[in-house]
Design a protein around this motif. Structure first.
Motif, PDB file in Angstrom:
ATOM      1  N   ALA A 164       6.249 -10.308   2.857  1.00 12.35           N
ATOM      2  CA  ALA A 164       5.453 -11.518   2.703  1.00 12.35           C
ATOM      3  C   ALA A 164       4.298 -11.540   3.697  1.00 12.35           C
ATOM      4  N   ASP A 165       4.569 -11.163   4.945  1.00  9.25           N
ATOM      5  CA  ASP A 165       3.511 -11.126   5.957  1.00  9.25           C
ATOM      6  C   ASP A 165       2.441 -10.102   5.610  1.00  9.25           C
ATOM      7  N   ALA A 166       2.889  -8.944   5.121  1.00  9.36           N
ATOM      8  CA  ALA A 166       1.940  -7.888   4.775  1.00  9.36           C
ATOM      9  C   ALA A 166       1.036  -8.324   3.629  1.00  9.36           C
ATOM     10  N   ALA A 167       1.640  -8.923   2.625  1.00 12.19           N
ATOM     11  CA  ALA A 167       0.866  -9.361   1.471  1.00 12.19           C
ATOM     12  C   ALA A 167      -0.047 -10.533   1.808  1.00 12.19           C
ATOM     13  N   GLY A 168       0.383 -11.369   2.756  1.00 10.59           N
ATOM     14  CA  GLY A 168      -0.394 -12.548   3.096  1.00 10.59           C
ATOM     15  C   GLY A 168      -1.372 -12.368   4.233  1.00 10.59           C
ATOM     16  N   GLY A 169      -1.403 -11.164   4.811  1.00 12.45           N
ATOM     17  CA  GLY A 169      -2.342 -10.924   5.896  1.00 12.45           C
ATOM     18  C   GLY A 169      -1.904 -11.485   7.219  1.00 12.45           C
ATOM     19  N   THR A 170      -0.581 -11.725   7.376  1.00 12.37           N
ATOM     20  CA  THR A 170      -0.076 -12.318   8.619  1.00 12.37           C
ATOM     21  C   THR A 170       0.920 -11.407   9.329  1.00 12.37           C
ATOM     22  N   LEU A 171       0.856 -10.125   9.054  1.00 12.44           N
ATOM     23  CA  LEU A 171       1.753  -9.176   9.704  1.00 12.44           C
ATOM     24  C   LEU A 171       1.474  -9.164  11.210  1.00 12.44           C
ATOM     25  N   PRO A 172       2.520  -9.266  12.047  1.00 11.37           N
ATOM     26  CA  PRO A 172       2.297  -9.260  13.499  1.00 11.37           C
ATOM     27  C   PRO A 172       1.608  -7.985  13.976  1.00 11.37           C
ATOM     28  N   ASP A 173       1.090  -8.039  15.178  1.00 10.00           N
ATOM     29  CA  ASP A 173       0.356  -6.892  15.728  1.00 10.00           C
ATOM     30  C   ASP A 173       1.277  -5.718  16.010  1.00 10.00           C
ATOM     31  N   VAL A 174       2.473  -6.001  16.503  1.00 13.71           N
ATOM     32  CA  VAL A 174       3.455  -4.967  16.865  1.00 13.71           C
ATOM     33  C   VAL A 174       4.780  -5.352  16.215  1.00 13.71           C
ATOM     34  N   VAL A 175       5.362  -4.411  15.453  1.00  9.26           N
ATOM     35  CA  VAL A 175       6.522  -4.753  14.633  1.00  9.26           C
ATOM     36  C   VAL A 175       7.649  -3.745  14.818  1.00  9.26           C
ATOM     37  N   ASN A 176       8.858  -4.269  15.029  1.00 13.13           N
ATOM     38  CA  ASN A 176      10.079  -3.454  15.083  1.00 13.13           C
ATOM     39  C   ASN A 176      10.436  -3.028  13.649  1.00 13.13           C
ATOM     40  N   VAL A 177      10.486  -1.712  13.404  1.00 12.38           N
ATOM     41  CA  VAL A 177      10.758  -1.181  12.066  1.00 12.38           C
ATOM     42  C   VAL A 177      11.744  -0.019  12.141  1.00 12.38           C
ATOM     43  N   SER A 178      12.300   0.319  10.997  1.00  8.58           N
ATOM     44  CA  SER A 178      13.036   1.565  10.827  1.00  8.58           C
ATOM     45  C   SER A 178      12.175   2.448   9.927  1.00  8.58           C
ATOM     46  N   PRO A 179      12.444   3.754   9.839  1.00  9.76           N
ATOM     47  CA  PRO A 179      11.603   4.630   9.026  1.00  9.76           C
ATOM     48  C   PRO A 179      11.452   4.182   7.578  1.00  9.76           C
ATOM     49  N   ASP A 180      12.533   3.663   6.968  1.00  7.51           N
ATOM     50  CA  ASP A 180      12.433   3.247   5.577  1.00  7.51           C
ATOM     51  C   ASP A 180      11.560   2.005   5.411  1.00  7.51           C
ATOM     52  N   LEU A 181      11.447   1.194   6.445  1.00  7.96           N
ATOM     53  CA  LEU A 181      10.573   0.031   6.392  1.00  7.96           C
ATOM     54  C   LEU A 181       9.115   0.401   6.608  1.00  7.96           C
ATOM     55  N   VAL A 182       8.868   1.406   7.435  1.00  6.89           N
ATOM     56  CA  VAL A 182       7.480   1.743   7.751  1.00  6.89           C
ATOM     57  C   VAL A 182       6.809   2.509   6.618  1.00  6.89           C
TER      58      VAL A 182
END
Length: 428
Positions: free
Chosen positions: A89-107
């Motif tokens: 939702a953040d990615a689609a809405g342009g509100t993705l945080p500057d630094v994000v905790n992810v796993s490889p499948d999420l990135v």
């Protein structure tokens, strides 16, 4: 915080929800240039960490802001449930945080959408600070670059029952280390026990095909390849185990809990686990605990499997120098070592696993397992392809079951699994 082998399998959710045209960060700069003064306000998002580690992260942020006057880090923490949906939702809405905790499948889908900063371009100077396998874990097949700083790692040793090995005439101090040894000794165990003792309680997964030395995907990242000669060979050997009852008859429907119970009761000779399992053996099965052996994961490549978390920088952030600097800061050797002493995880930074904390015995069960796991992580890799979704896992498991039951040949089973997984890949 619950740190599991794969904390949340969410690639499929992101792939279907996140459009490739999504953009984040508003009018931010999507270039890879992270040079410039480290200043400004950034947002750092973690994944289910605040409840147990509030003081730790507040301390990291305070130290960073002291090192870089003029910076302001806002920390937000999201629950594990729905984490992938929130990122989508953040990615689609342009509100993705500057630094994000992810796993490889999420990135992976974020990188494909142009939202994950390529660190091979923006932060190449830091690459040497991390274990090679950890740095590579956030690389996407078919794409150039690395899209997240590696953060904490996890893995688990393999437990085995020395008494059962000894009863079968096998050396209890020399457990199998390769798949060939595993299959040969497994058949011996089954024969000696007249089928009453299985060696394993789980069917092969995509990680097994990787540890066996097979090719998992083509070089372009456009299709799967675990139906190659090595893959067929692996499944053929598992079929031999299954027919001889060296693979538990209930393996086709086994869960980690049911497999653990089989090991606990002495009907299975080997099982993966953790320090928590070792404590459980001590309480519930003292006779087993006295005969527990701890060894590395089975691997014919000489490298164990690792599970890795990462910290991604939003490629559209308006404060790229500060975002890159903070992502590196929270994952550097000092911060990772501090974090590893608070929870049962392992640092991904080069040299950290040589610390006495990971090498010196103190007589406790937790330390025994920690040392065994840390040793294997030095050369470990993340065998699970970042594009391999939960649906794909199910397809592979179903086809493997058919092969073990004799309903189709190992070759047919893997061909069908690859076709199904390729179809799902094209739909994502």
């Amino acid at each position: 915080m619950r740190i599991s082998r794969r904390a949340v399998a969410a690639a499929a959710v992101l792939a279907t929800v996140l459009p490739l045209s999504a953009c984040g960060g508003g009018s931010g700069d999507s270039s890879s240039d992270a040079s410039g003064k480290v200043e400004g306000k950034i947002t750092f998002q973690t994944w289910n960490l605040q409840a147990n580690f509030k003081d730790y992260f507040n301390g990291v942020i305070a130290d960073f802001e002291k090192k870089y006057p003029g910076t302001d880090v806002k920390w937000v923490d999201r629950p594990a449930e729905g984490y992938a949906d929130k990122i989508s939702a953040d990615a689609a809405g342009g509100t993705l945080p500057d630094v994000v905790n992810v796993s490889p499948d999420l990135v992976a889908p974020l990188a494909k959408a142009g939202l994950a900063l390529d660190l091979d371009k923006a932060a190449a100077k830091y690459r040497k600070e991390y274990l090679p396998g950890a740095w590579q874990s956030h690389q996407i097949p078919g794409m150039e670059g690395t899209y997240a700083f590696p953060w904490y790692l996890n893995t688990g040793p393999l437990f085995y029952n020395k008494s059962l090995f000894k009863d079968a005439g096998l050396d209890p101090e020399k457990p199998p280390t390769t798949y060939d040894e595993l299959f040969d000794e497994g058949l011996s165990l089954a024969t000696k026990s007249k089928g009453k003792v299985a060696t394993l309680a789980n069917v092969p997964t995509i990680e097994d095909f990787g540890r066996y030395g097979g090719q998992l995907m083509n070089k372009e990242g456009t299709g799967f390849a675990f139906n190659d000669a090595k893959g067929v060979e692996l499944l053929t050997r598992y079929k031999e185990l299954y027919d001889a009852k060296a693979l538990d008859p209930q393996a086709l429907t086994a869960t980690p809990e049911s497999s653990g119970h089989k090991f606990l009761t002495g009907s299975v000779a080997m099982n993966p686990g953790s320090a928590l399992d070792l404590e459980n053996f001590k309480k519930q099965a003292p006779s087993l605990y006295k005969n527990i052996g701890i060894t590395d994961q089975i691997s014919s490549t000489g490298k164990a499997n690792m599970y890795v978390m990462g910290v991604m920088v939003n490629a559209q952030t308006k404060q790229k120098p500060a975002a890159v600097a903070f992502a590196h800061y929270v994952t550097d050797a000092t911060r990772q070592m501090d974090f590893a002493k608070q929870v049962a995880i392992f640092p991904s930074t080069a040299g950290s696993l040589d610390d006495p904390y990971f090498t010196e015995e103190d007589g406790t069960d937790v330390t025994r397992v920690r040392i065994a796991a840390a040793k294997s992580l030095k050369t470990a890799v993340n065998y699970t392809p970042v594009l391999f979704s939960d649906q794909m896992k199910t397809e592979l498991r179903n086809q493997v079951a058919k092969a073990l039951q004799g309903k189709q040949s190992p070759k047919e089973a893997l061909d069908n699994a690859v076709k199904a997984c390729d179809r799902l890949l094209q739909q994502s």
